[in-house]
Design a protein around this motif. Structure first.
Motif, PDB file in Angstrom:
ATOM      1  N   THR A 101      38.799  46.672  44.739  1.00  0.00           N
ATOM      2  CA  THR A 101      40.211  46.609  44.279  1.00  0.00           C
ATOM      3  C   THR A 101      40.064  47.193  42.830  1.00  0.00           C
ATOM      4  OG1 THR A 101      42.176  45.351  43.991  1.00  0.00           O
ATOM      5  CG2 THR A 101      40.100  44.287  43.303  1.00  0.00           C
ATOM      6  N   GLY A 102      41.079  47.662  42.159  1.00  0.00           N
ATOM      7  CA  GLY A 102      41.130  48.266  40.996  1.00  0.00           C
ATOM      8  C   GLY A 102      39.976  49.458  40.795  1.00  0.00           C
ATOM      9  N   ALA A 103      39.534  49.745  39.650  1.00  0.00           N
ATOM     10  CA  ALA A 103      38.755  50.956  39.575  1.00  0.00           C
ATOM     11  C   ALA A 103      37.312  50.832  39.956  1.00  0.00           C
ATOM     12  CB  ALA A 103      38.852  51.338  38.130  1.00  0.00           C
ATOM     13  N   SER A 104      37.198  49.385  39.637  1.00  0.00           N
ATOM     14  CA  SER A 104      35.530  48.991  39.887  1.00  0.00           C
ATOM     15  C   SER A 104      35.246  47.710  40.109  1.00  0.00           C
ATOM     16  CB  SER A 104      35.034  49.160  38.364  1.00  0.00           C
ATOM     17  OG  SER A 104      35.730  48.419  37.417  1.00  0.00           O
ATOM     18  N   HIS A 105      36.086  46.951  40.797  1.00  0.00           N
ATOM     19  CA  HIS A 105      35.937  45.616  41.369  1.00  0.00           C
ATOM     20  C   HIS A 105      35.615  45.556  42.830  1.00  0.00           C
ATOM     21  CE1 HIS A 105      37.469  44.261  37.447  1.00  0.00           C
ATOM     22  NE2 HIS A 105      38.263  45.139  37.513  1.00  0.00           N
ATOM     23  N   SER A 106      34.179  45.462  43.073  1.00  0.00           N
ATOM     24  CA  SER A 106      33.850  45.410  44.537  1.00  0.00           C
ATOM     25  C   SER A 106      33.293  44.246  45.047  1.00  0.00           C
ATOM     26  CB  SER A 106      32.566  46.607  44.514  1.00  0.00           C
ATOM     27  OG  SER A 106      33.161  47.898  44.142  1.00  0.00           O
ATOM     28  N   ALA A 107      33.611  43.806  46.176  1.00  0.00           N
ATOM     29  CA  ALA A 107      33.061  42.699  46.892  1.00  0.00           C
ATOM     30  C   ALA A 107      32.015  43.270  48.047  1.00  0.00           C
ATOM     31  CB  ALA A 107      34.075  41.784  47.593  1.00  0.00           C
ATOM     32  N   GLY A 108      30.781  43.216  47.486  1.00  0.00           N
ATOM     33  CA  GLY A 108      29.476  43.560  48.507  1.00  0.00           C
ATOM     34  C   GLY A 108      29.351  42.969  49.780  1.00  0.00           C
ATOM     35  N   GLY A 109      29.326  43.698  50.926  1.00  0.00           N
ATOM     36  CA  GLY A 109      28.661  42.786  52.010  1.00  0.00           C
ATOM     37  C   GLY A 109      29.679  43.013  53.038  1.00  0.00           C
TER      38      GLY A 109
ATOM     39  N   TYR B  46      36.920  60.098  34.931  1.00  0.00           N
ATOM     40  CA  TYR B  46      37.213  58.588  34.579  1.00  0.00           C
ATOM     41  C   TYR B  46      36.067  57.866  35.390  1.00  0.00           C
ATOM     42  CZ  TYR B  46      40.853  60.136  31.145  1.00  0.00           C
ATOM     43  OH  TYR B  46      41.535  60.826  30.098  1.00  0.00           O
ATOM     44  N   VAL B  47      35.529  56.916  34.702  1.00  0.00           N
ATOM     45  CA  VAL B  47      34.715  55.951  35.656  1.00  0.00           C
ATOM     46  C   VAL B  47      34.543  54.918  34.971  1.00  0.00           C
ATOM     47  CG1 VAL B  47      32.850  57.178  34.648  1.00  0.00           C
ATOM     48  CG2 VAL B  47      32.354  55.961  36.810  1.00  0.00           C
ATOM     49  N   ALA B  48      34.424  53.815  35.772  1.00  0.00           N
ATOM     50  CA  ALA B  48      34.373  52.294  35.040  1.00  0.00           C
ATOM     51  C   ALA B  48      33.462  51.456  36.204  1.00  0.00           C
ATOM     52  CB  ALA B  48      35.708  51.562  35.409  1.00  0.00           C
ATOM     53  N   ASN B  49      32.816  50.482  35.502  1.00  0.00           N
ATOM     54  CA  ASN B  49      32.069  49.806  36.160  1.00  0.00           C
ATOM     55  C   ASN B  49      31.336  48.636  35.257  1.00  0.00           C
ATOM     56  OD1 ASN B  49      30.941  48.374  38.550  1.00  0.00           O
ATOM     57  ND2 ASN B  49      31.181  50.574  39.582  1.00  0.00           N
ATOM     58  N   THR B  50      30.615  47.809  35.870  1.00  0.00           N
ATOM     59  CA  THR B  50      29.709  46.836  35.215  1.00  0.00           C
ATOM     60  C   THR B  50      28.528  46.209  35.584  1.00  0.00           C
ATOM     61  OG1 THR B  50      30.216  44.725  33.835  1.00  0.00           O
ATOM     62  CG2 THR B  50      30.815  44.808  35.939  1.00  0.00           C
ATOM     63  N   CYS B  51      27.561  46.107  35.092  1.00  0.00           N
ATOM     64  CA  CYS B  51      26.216  45.367  35.553  1.00  0.00           C
ATOM     65  C   CYS B  51      25.529  46.397  36.489  1.00  0.00           C
ATOM     66  CB  CYS B  51      26.546  43.899  36.124  1.00  0.00           C
ATOM     67  SG  CYS B  51      26.869  42.723  34.692  1.00  0.00           S
TER      68      CYS B  51
ATOM     69  N   CYS C 198      34.688  42.965  30.476  1.00  0.00           N
ATOM     70  CA  CYS C 198      33.290  43.272  30.670  1.00  0.00           C
ATOM     71  C   CYS C 198      33.063  44.449  31.636  1.00  0.00           C
ATOM     72  CB  CYS C 198      32.721  41.990  31.329  1.00  0.00           C
ATOM     73  SG  CYS C 198      33.259  41.814  33.008  1.00  0.00           S
ATOM     74  N   HIS C 199      34.251  45.230  31.875  1.00  0.00           N
ATOM     75  CA  HIS C 199      33.825  46.549  32.830  1.00  0.00           C
ATOM     76  C   HIS C 199      34.114  47.747  31.624  1.00  0.00           C
ATOM     77  CE1 HIS C 199      34.187  45.098  37.013  1.00  0.00           C
ATOM     78  NE2 HIS C 199      34.234  44.193  36.721  1.00  0.00           N
ATOM     79  N   SER C 200      32.931  48.299  31.698  1.00  0.00           N
ATOM     80  CA  SER C 200      33.103  49.603  30.926  1.00  0.00           C
ATOM     81  C   SER C 200      33.950  50.785  31.526  1.00  0.00           C
ATOM     82  CB  SER C 200      31.719  50.291  30.593  1.00  0.00           C
ATOM     83  OG  SER C 200      30.893  49.155  30.204  1.00  0.00           O
ATOM     84  N   GLN C 201      34.951  51.221  30.627  1.00  0.00           N
ATOM     85  CA  GLN C 201      35.861  52.249  31.208  1.00  0.00           C
ATOM     86  C   GLN C 201      35.713  53.547  30.362  1.00  0.00           C
ATOM     87  OE1 GLN C 201      39.919  50.633  31.631  1.00  0.00           O
ATOM     88  NE2 GLN C 201      39.254  49.593  33.293  1.00  0.00           N
TER      89      GLN C 201
ATOM     90  N   HIS D 212      32.610  38.473  46.394  1.00  0.00           N
ATOM     91  CA  HIS D 212      33.714  38.305  45.506  1.00  0.00           C
ATOM     92  C   HIS D 212      34.018  39.418  44.530  1.00  0.00           C
ATOM     93  CE1 HIS D 212      30.612  35.164  45.545  1.00  0.00           C
ATOM     94  NE2 HIS D 212      31.697  34.257  46.058  1.00  0.00           N
ATOM     95  N   MET D 213      35.244  39.532  44.359  1.00  0.00           N
ATOM     96  CA  MET D 213      35.613  40.746  43.373  1.00  0.00           C
ATOM     97  C   MET D 213      36.672  40.035  42.548  1.00  0.00           C
ATOM     98  SD  MET D 213      37.937  42.908  46.224  1.00  0.00           S
ATOM     99  CE  MET D 213      39.644  42.099  46.795  1.00  0.00           C
ATOM    100  N   GLY D 214      36.843  40.663  41.223  1.00  0.00           N
ATOM    101  CA  GLY D 214      37.654  40.566  40.124  1.00  0.00           C
ATOM    102  C   GLY D 214      38.734  41.240  40.379  1.00  0.00           C
ATOM    103  N   GLY D 215      39.477  41.672  38.997  1.00  0.00           N
ATOM    104  CA  GLY D 215      40.571  42.637  39.134  1.00  0.00           C
ATOM    105  C   GLY D 215      42.024  41.795  39.066  1.00  0.00           C
ATOM    106  N   TYR D 216      42.946  42.427  39.846  1.00  0.00           N
ATOM    107  CA  TYR D 216      44.050  41.792  39.836  1.00  0.00           C
ATOM    108  C   TYR D 216      44.613  41.501  41.384  1.00  0.00           C
ATOM    109  CZ  TYR D 216      44.205  43.163  34.921  1.00  0.00           C
ATOM    110  OH  TYR D 216      43.745  43.403  33.775  1.00  0.00           O
ATOM    111  N   PHE D 217      44.138  41.549  42.467  1.00  0.00           N
ATOM    112  CA  PHE D 217      44.262  41.394  43.593  1.00  0.00           C
ATOM    113  C   PHE D 217      44.687  39.895  43.780  1.00  0.00           C
ATOM    114  CE2 PHE D 217      43.822  40.516  48.103  1.00  0.00           C
ATOM    115  CZ  PHE D 217      44.369  41.559  48.710  1.00  0.00           C
TER     116      PHE D 217
END
Lengths: 183, 706
Positions: free
Chosen positions: B180-188, B331-336, B314-317, B96-101
């Motif tokens: 997608t976006g700067a930091s929204h990853s769907a793993g696997g 510039y770097v962003a992510n969460t958890c 919830c994503h730190s930029q 799963h990924m968040g963002g705006y996609f």
């Protein structure tokens, strides 16, 4: 701490009850307790207790200290926060730490990070905190307060009436170390 | 054609082998809600058992649900379903990924994208409303995700959203992501895109999502939701005592307080206390940088980011100027785990390196997340770091790596805590350089390849939950048997927060138990933290509910890192939330009236179908023995300082017992109506869920429990 009581009616005061109520609410909105002594200075001819009691303001609460009475409004301040401010105002860090630890051990339940007392609203200095912890070990007030240290060295206090040592240790370890590995 | 509400009504199908682009109807799958549920139905119908993740016959499905794009809070999620490369039997799984996609896809008029086949040369998929084309990606291929996204934007405009893979996905590294976006990853599933030579999907939508219900009702429901929503993970208690709050907890993600800033904003922005009566401050509640990276991150924080239609940022930029020293964007962003996964590779910790002093941890984290996010390497919920540590500690690398390769790895940096080790590490993994790079194959694969036996699987520090090769994720440490059960069913880490968004709320246990009693029938559904009791029916009900809500959220699609709203910060409501909100929003959005119970039953149908696919893909109906088993460290008693065993179910230990967990699984199977011996769906349960055709198929394959 003497437990606060509900405002209980009584004869209406003759002097500015609305202003007194407003002063208490304004203090709470500014994150401060309102002392009876301060109100008496501001309204010198008033019987503050009687006026507050007669005001009909259901949001007003009081906490009795050793020599002072503290008012707050639940419109903008919870009792839990007011109690913290009360302890600070009473300038009794031993009692403040012991009662806060007891409450957290009972309520959540969890041990209390000692560093909590360095931050607002408690605001002890490191030396004050160290002295307080030392005193807790020696005095009657701390008879049910014990220490536990997480593997990263962080010191926690807990109340033995509510937490057994193994549980206090595992919770402190989880807070300090475990949950960072399980975000 | 009748007006469709909530859904866009169309599924985009793309065959990369033939280049055929076609349209399918969404509502023929409506029994499966959307997103993950519908994707499971398509995987069941169209992907034969025995198919491998990287086969052309595998499909990868990008799914949204009927609430996505409607404005429901926290509804910007994309669900991605496909066979999973890290699964030893190529089991079906979702990322799963968040963002705006997802929202952009809905606005373009599509509920889902089903990609099948394999392109002859690298391609990317360009979606501009109804216009869909397969484009040449030869100039994107070989680039990292950041550059790829920039190229998509240069073609489609900055409003477009892109989901892309990096070099890891291209090279079919099992542990790779789609981002997608700067930091929204769907793993696997990054490698699945790579296997199809699909570099990216760009989407631009100019339409909207229509809502069936009355606008006033919708706004009132939305306003109510906003009145009970908390901070990240639905934590409803602030970290520090505050005048408005009855409770506080230093572990909460409601980090906002006076004197706390987005320190690198210009001018700096103070979060303040974020009294919940001030709805406009919701987005300030979670200053996630200090939560994830420590107090030193405050001065680097530009702002908090997040997903479309989500008030919880919830994503730190961050802006970390020191990154320029390494040729990286500051510039770097992510969460958890986007932060802690790369950090976990540095298993000795990040110490002072390159003169960064007390900021070394921030700089090291930023290097790690930049590399992982650009190459598109997945950490398997931080398992890659634990695997690295195990193999280092046990001398595995000395045993399996050629001497010259071993000598070429800058181990001294790893040992000293110099985070520039990560530059070498991710380069090897993403480009599959040498034997070492197989650490990116995933845990099950390296166990086989490097001969890691029982000691590996049963290592408590390793945290591997099953031999499926995935780790704990809010497991026995989260609600005892409830969390433990939840971790047994996916083919990857559970990614389930239905239970965590309740028991992690930071409310006092008395209130939590009261609420548990109201939802699950007894306060005994929930044990106090680290003070566990043996299994009971109510815990099974809790676990089943959490499993159903997770797949429900991934189908609607709303964020299971926030939903369900079991609790609130509202004292006047007794801190109760509203577990019926999903059904209320679904009914209003789609015009299809569903009660909370009916929606949970639909979720159970989806979850049972997922279970049936697992049976079929494994070719074995005995899931209890072959799939749901837990590694032994979970049920091994702890020892105290004197070496004496601490019995399970005494205060201070979270260890389970084999007998109790066997009972727990039986009770959980019963909750879904599955076979209590094997844990497989029975004919009766499949028919109960309207899956008679699935029962017939399994019967033909002799995969129904006897």
């Amino acid at each position: 701490m003497d437990e606060a009581t509900e405002n209980g009616g009584g004869p209406s005061g003759a002097l500015e009850p609305a202003a007194i109520v407003e002063a208490i609410r304004a203090s709470s909105a500014a994150a401060a307790l309102c002392c009876r002594s301060a109100l008496s200075s501001r309204f010198p001819r008033a019987d503050i207790a009687a006026l507050v009691g007669a005001s009909g303001a259901a949001d007003l609460r009081l906490i009795e200290g050793r020599t002072e009475t503290y008012y707050f409004s639940e419109l903008s301040m919870t009792r839990a926060y007011a109690v913290h401010l009360f302890h600070v105002a009473e300038k009794d860090p031993l009692r403040m730490v012991a009662e806060t630890v007891r409450e957290e051990s009972r309520l959540y339940p969890r041990p209390t990070d000692l560093r909590t007392f360095l931050d607002p609203p408690f605001g002890l200095t490191p030396s004050e905190l160290a002295a307080t912890v030392g005193a807790l070990e020696l005095q009657e007030e701390g008879r049910d307060i014990a220490q536990v240290r997480a593997s990263n060295g962080a010191l926690y206090l807990y109340c033995t009436s509510y937490l057994v040592p193994a549980l206090a240790l595992s919770l402190a370890e989880w807070i300090e170390v475990g949950q960072k590995d399980n975000p | 054609m009748a007006q469709i509400f909530g859904y866009s009504g169309k599924i985009l199908r793309v065959d990369l082998t033939t280049g055929k682009i076609s349209t399918d109807e969404t509502l023929k799958y409506k029994d499966f809600i959307g997103g993950e549920g519908m994707s499971m139905k398509i995987m069941w119908d169209e992907v034969d058992p025995g198919t491998k993740a990287y086969d052309a016959e595998n499909k990868i499905i990008f799914g949204t649900g009927p609430l996505c794009g409607t404005g429901v809070p926290c509804s910007g999620r994309t669900n991605i379903t496909s066979l999973l490369p890290t699964s030893p039997f190529n089991g079906v799984s979702s990322s799963h990924m968040g963002g705006y996609f997802a929202t952009e896809l809905k606005y373009a008029g599509w509920d889902m994208i089903v990609v099948e086949g394999k392109a002859a040369n690298p391609v990317w998929l360009r979606i501009e409303d109804e216009k869909v084309t397969i484009e040449d990606a030869r100039w994107m291929w070989g680039k990292g995700i950041f550059d790829t996204q920039a190229m998509v934007a240069s073609f489609m405009g900055k409003e477009a959203q892109a989901a892309a893979i990096g070099q890891a996905g291209e090279n079919m590294v099992n542990l790779s992501v789609i981002r997608t976006g700067a930091s929204h990853s769907a793993g696997g599933h990054g490698g699945v895109m790579g296997s199809k030579k699909l570099k990216a999907i760009g989407v631009r939508g100019t339409g909207s999502v229509k809502i069936a219900g009355d606008r006033k009702d919708w706004m009132e429901l939305d306003k109510f939701m906003m009145s009970i929503i908390g901070a990240n993970n639905q934590m409803v208690v602030p970290t520090t005592p505050q005048p408005w709050a009855e409770f506080s907890d230093k572990s909460s993600r409601w980090t906002a307080r006076k004197g706390l800033f987005w320190g690198a904003a210009n001018p700096p922005v103070e979060t303040g206390e974020c009294n919940p009566k001030d709805m406009q401050s919701v987005g300030l509640r979670t200053q996630k940088a200090i939560f994830d990276l420590g107090p030193g991150a405050e001065k680097y924080t530009v702002r908090m980011g997040g997903c479309s239609h989500c008030p919880i940022r919830c994503h730190s930029q961050l802006k970390v100027p020191q990154l320029e020293k390494y040729g990286m964007d500051p510039y770097v962003a992510n969460t958890c785990v986007g932060w802690s996964g790369p950090r976990g590779v540095m298993f000795n910790g990040i110490k002072d390196f390159d003169g960064h002093g007390e900021d070394s941890n921030i700089v090291g984290n930023a290097i790690g997340t930049t590399l992982a996010d650009d190459y598109g390497v997945w950490c398997n919920y931080a398992q890659i770091g634990r695997d690295l540590k195990y193999c280092w500690d046990k001398g595995v690398f000395k045993r399996v790596l050629p001497a010259d390769e071993y000598a070429s790895i800058p181990w001294e940096k790893l040992v000293k805590g110099d985070a520039t080790f990560l530059i070498d590490f991710y380069d090897r993994v993403a480009f599959k350089k040498g034997e070492f790079s197989h650490i990116g194959d995933g845990s099950a694969a390296i166990a086989l390849r490097w001969g890691l036996g029982d000691d590996y699987w049963n290592d408590k520090n390793g945290k591997l939950w099953t031999r499926g090769g995935y780790p704990v994720h809010h497991s026995n440490e989260a609600g005892a048997q409830v969390g433990a059960l939840i971790s047994c069913f996916s083919n990857r880490d559970a990614q389930n927060h239905s239970h965590m968004n309740f028991i992690g709320s930071k409310l006092p246990i008395k209130i939590q138990k009261e609420i548990a009693g109201e939802i699950f029938g007894s306060p005994d559904a929930l044990d106090p933290p680290n003070d566990y009791k043996p299994m009971n029916t109510f815990k099974a009900r809790f676990a089943a509910w959490a499993l159903k809500r997770s797949i429900l959220h991934n189908s609607l699609t709303v964020c299971n890192w926030m939903w369900p709203m079991s609790v609130s910060h509202d004292k006047e409501r007794g801190y109760r939330g509203d577990t019926g909100l999903e059904a209320k929003f679904f009914s209003l959005a789609t015009g299809i009236k569903m009660t909370e119970k009916e929606l949970d039953e639909a979720a159970a149908r989806c979850f049972t179908l997922f279970r049936a696919i697992t049976v079929r893909q494994m070719g074995d109906a005995d899931l209890r023995a072959g799939h749901d088993h837990m590694n032994k460290w979970i049920t091994k008693a702890d020892k105290d300082k004197e070496g004496k065993e601490i019995p399970q179910f005494t205060p201070g230990t979270i260890q389970m017992t084999e007998e109790d967990m066997a009972l727990a699984q039986t009770m959980l199977y019963r909750e879904f109506g599955w076979d209590e011996k094997t844990g497989a769906p029975t004919r009766a349960s499949l028919e109960m869920y309207g899956l008679a055709g699935v029962a017939e198929d399994l019967a033909r394959r002799k995969l129904l429990p006897s």
